[in-house]
Each structure stands twice: as C-alpha cells, then as structure tokens.
Design a protein around this motif. Structure first.
Motif, PDB file in Angstrom:
ATOM      1  N   LEU A  40       0.790  -0.937  -0.082  1.00 56.12           N
ATOM      2  CA  LEU A  40       0.122  -0.044   0.042  1.00 56.12           C
ATOM      3  C   LEU A  40       0.903   1.175  -0.192  1.00 56.12           C
ATOM      4  CD1 LEU A  40      -2.790  -0.943   2.662  1.00 56.12           C
ATOM      5  CD2 LEU A  40      -2.864  -1.263  -0.048  1.00 56.12           C
ATOM      6  N   ARG A  41       1.921   1.158   0.804  1.00 52.21           N
ATOM      7  CA  ARG A  41       2.683   2.374   0.653  1.00 52.21           C
ATOM      8  C   ARG A  41       3.476   2.629  -0.834  1.00 52.21           C
ATOM      9  NH1 ARG A  41       6.762   0.177   4.933  1.00 52.21           N
ATOM     10  NH2 ARG A  41       7.997  -1.089   3.747  1.00 52.21           N
ATOM     11  N   ARG A  42       3.451   1.794  -1.641  1.00 52.03           N
ATOM     12  CA  ARG A  42       4.175   1.713  -2.935  1.00 52.03           C
ATOM     13  C   ARG A  42       3.181   2.270  -3.794  1.00 52.03           C
ATOM     14  NH1 ARG A  42       7.141  -2.222  -0.441  1.00 52.03           N
ATOM     15  NH2 ARG A  42       9.428  -2.299  -1.166  1.00 52.03           N
ATOM     16  N   LEU A  43       1.863   2.332  -3.572  1.00 55.01           N
ATOM     17  CA  LEU A  43       0.848   2.751  -4.342  1.00 55.01           C
ATOM     18  C   LEU A  43       0.882   4.057  -5.397  1.00 55.01           C
ATOM     19  CD1 LEU A  43      -2.397   1.424  -2.934  1.00 55.01           C
ATOM     20  CD2 LEU A  43      -1.228   0.581  -4.804  1.00 55.01           C
ATOM     21  N   PRO A  44       0.909   4.348  -6.372  1.00 56.75           N
ATOM     22  CA  PRO A  44       0.861   5.563  -7.145  1.00 56.75           C
ATOM     23  C   PRO A  44      -0.224   6.349  -6.419  1.00 56.75           C
ATOM     24  CG  PRO A  44       0.845   3.884  -8.605  1.00 56.75           C
ATOM     25  CD  PRO A  44       0.684   3.122  -7.253  1.00 56.75           C
ATOM     26  N   GLU A  45       0.174   7.783  -6.367  1.00 55.91           N
ATOM     27  CA  GLU A  45      -0.915   8.939  -5.798  1.00 55.91           C
ATOM     28  C   GLU A  45      -2.430   8.500  -6.607  1.00 55.91           C
ATOM     29  OE1 GLU A  45      -1.953  11.655  -3.220  1.00 55.91           O
ATOM     30  OE2 GLU A  45       0.207  10.986  -3.496  1.00 55.91           O
ATOM     31  N   GLY A  46      -3.264   8.566  -5.464  1.00 54.52           N
ATOM     32  CA  GLY A  46      -4.941   8.460  -6.029  1.00 54.52           C
ATOM     33  C   GLY A  46      -5.164   7.127  -6.243  1.00 54.52           C
ATOM     34  N   LYS A  47      -4.381   6.043  -6.311  1.00 57.10           N
ATOM     35  CA  LYS A  47      -4.604   4.328  -6.567  1.00 57.10           C
ATOM     36  C   LYS A  47      -5.560   3.815  -5.389  1.00 57.10           C
ATOM     37  CE  LYS A  47      -3.825   0.443  -8.918  1.00 57.10           C
ATOM     38  NZ  LYS A  47      -4.147   0.200 -10.176  1.00 57.10           N
ATOM     39  N   ASP A  48      -6.510   3.352  -5.731  1.00 54.37           N
ATOM     40  CA  ASP A  48      -7.505   2.886  -4.671  1.00 54.37           C
ATOM     41  C   ASP A  48      -7.265   1.555  -4.093  1.00 54.37           C
ATOM     42  OD1 ASP A  48      -9.720   2.306  -3.014  1.00 54.37           O
ATOM     43  OD2 ASP A  48     -11.059   2.043  -4.596  1.00 54.37           O
ATOM     44  N   PRO A  49      -6.915   1.495  -2.807  1.00 53.52           N
ATOM     45  CA  PRO A  49      -6.575   0.287  -2.240  1.00 53.52           C
ATOM     46  C   PRO A  49      -7.416  -0.919  -2.342  1.00 53.52           C
ATOM     47  CG  PRO A  49      -6.761   1.660  -0.606  1.00 53.52           C
ATOM     48  CD  PRO A  49      -7.085   2.363  -1.766  1.00 53.52           C
ATOM     49  N   ALA A  50      -8.773  -0.590  -2.549  1.00 54.43           N
ATOM     50  CA  ALA A  50      -9.638  -1.674  -2.613  1.00 54.43           C
ATOM     51  C   ALA A  50      -9.278  -2.903  -3.593  1.00 54.43           C
ATOM     52  CB  ALA A  50     -10.925  -1.191  -2.957  1.00 54.43           C
ATOM     53  N   GLY A  51      -8.758  -2.574  -4.871  1.00 52.08           N
ATOM     54  CA  GLY A  51      -8.339  -3.536  -5.593  1.00 52.08           C
ATOM     55  C   GLY A  51      -7.300  -4.647  -5.071  1.00 52.08           C
ATOM     56  N   ALA A  80      -2.346  -5.474  -9.463  1.00 54.14           N
ATOM     57  CA  ALA A  80      -3.419  -4.718  -9.168  1.00 54.14           C
ATOM     58  C   ALA A  80      -3.156  -3.437  -8.532  1.00 54.14           C
ATOM     59  CB  ALA A  80      -4.477  -5.549  -7.954  1.00 54.14           C
ATOM     60  N   ALA A  81      -1.964  -3.467  -8.003  1.00 54.55           N
ATOM     61  CA  ALA A  81      -1.255  -2.258  -7.571  1.00 54.55           C
ATOM     62  C   ALA A  81      -0.480  -1.548  -8.483  1.00 54.55           C
ATOM     63  CB  ALA A  81      -0.201  -2.536  -6.350  1.00 54.55           C
ATOM     64  N   GLY A  82      -0.469  -2.228  -9.729  1.00 55.19           N
ATOM     65  CA  GLY A  82       0.470  -1.457 -10.671  1.00 55.19           C
ATOM     66  C   GLY A  82       2.055  -1.301 -10.348  1.00 55.19           C
ATOM     67  N   LEU A  83       2.264  -2.326  -9.760  1.00 53.48           N
ATOM     68  CA  LEU A  83       3.735  -2.400  -9.314  1.00 53.48           C
ATOM     69  C   LEU A  83       4.520  -3.438  -9.933  1.00 53.48           C
ATOM     70  CD1 LEU A  83       3.212  -1.964  -5.272  1.00 53.48           C
ATOM     71  CD2 LEU A  83       4.022  -0.248  -7.051  1.00 53.48           C
ATOM     72  N   PRO A  84       5.782  -3.406 -10.400  1.00 53.65           N
ATOM     73  CA  PRO A  84       6.455  -4.139 -11.267  1.00 53.65           C
ATOM     74  C   PRO A  84       6.631  -5.722 -10.382  1.00 53.65           C
ATOM     75  CG  PRO A  84       7.903  -2.114 -10.850  1.00 53.65           C
ATOM     76  CD  PRO A  84       6.833  -2.176  -9.750  1.00 53.65           C
ATOM     77  N   HIS A  85       6.346  -6.697 -11.042  1.00 48.59           N
ATOM     78  CA  HIS A  85       6.477  -8.092 -10.511  1.00 48.59           C
ATOM     79  C   HIS A  85       7.785  -8.379  -9.894  1.00 48.59           C
ATOM     80  CE1 HIS A  85       7.687 -12.332 -11.216  1.00 48.59           C
ATOM     81  NE2 HIS A  85       6.503 -12.475 -10.311  1.00 48.59           N
TER      82      HIS A  85
END
Length: 113
Positions: A40-51, A80-85
């Motif tokens: 969650l702390r790596r999420l891009p700004e505005g990304k909803d954590p629900a997914g 789902a977080a849009g983070l690199p595998h």
C-alpha cells in the motif's frame, strides 16, 4: 512434566491416540493476518487500495488450496497495485518482518512441544 504426561511417548497417559504433528496457521492463529502496508505504501498517488485488498483475498484463497509459491501469491497483488512483478521478494520480506506472534499463543505452542 505432569503425571498425565509421564508416558514415554509424551502423550497423556489416559489417551490411546497421540497426534504425530500439530500445525498452527500463522494468519489469525499465531498472529494477525498479513499486513499489506509494504504494498500500500508503494501505490501511485490516488490509487484505490480496494483492488489490492481484493486481489490479496483471492490470492490467499488460492494459496490455501494448492501448492502455491510466494511468487505466484504476489503476482496478482502487485499487478492490481500497478507495481513491477520483480518487487515480489522485497515486498514478501517486508511483510514477514511485520509479522508479530501473539505471546498468548506461544505458551500453547510451547506446551504442545
């Protein structure tokens, strides 16, 4: 050792069956469920954590029912977080570092030994 545990097998004397193993689940038994803060702390700004939370729930259900390695577990969550595998090992290690066992349960674990 108590009198009831005096048998050579370590089983209670009044019991004819002794378990060969006792398995403790980590999430919710030995300690709280996994903490998703490292993702969650790596999420891009505005990304909803629900997914991310939904993906984690699905991944956990799949992992519970099959031989599942941690890379497979983290893949849909990071997607789902849009983070690199490639970050799965780092995230996995950070989640493990956040795990704190409930001291009350450790007494039960010690007793079973």
């Amino acid at each position: 050792m108590s009198d009831a545990m005096a048998g050579t097998s370590g089983c209670p004397a009044e019991t004819s069956v002794c378990p060969a193993a006792v398995i403790f689940d980590m999430g919710g038994v030995l300690g709280p469920d996994s903490n998703l803060t490292p993702v969650l702390r790596r999420l891009p700004e505005g990304k909803d954590p629900a997914g991310i939370k939904a993906a984690a729930k699905v991944s956990w259900q799949r992992a519970r029912l099959s031989d599942f390695d941690m890379e497979e577990y983290w893949r849909p969550i990071l997607e789902a977080a849009g983070l690199p595998h490639e970050e799965w090992q780092t995230v996995d290690e950070e989640v493990k570092q956040l795990f704190v066992a409930w001291w009350q349960v450790l007494a039960v674990v010690d007793r079973v030994r």
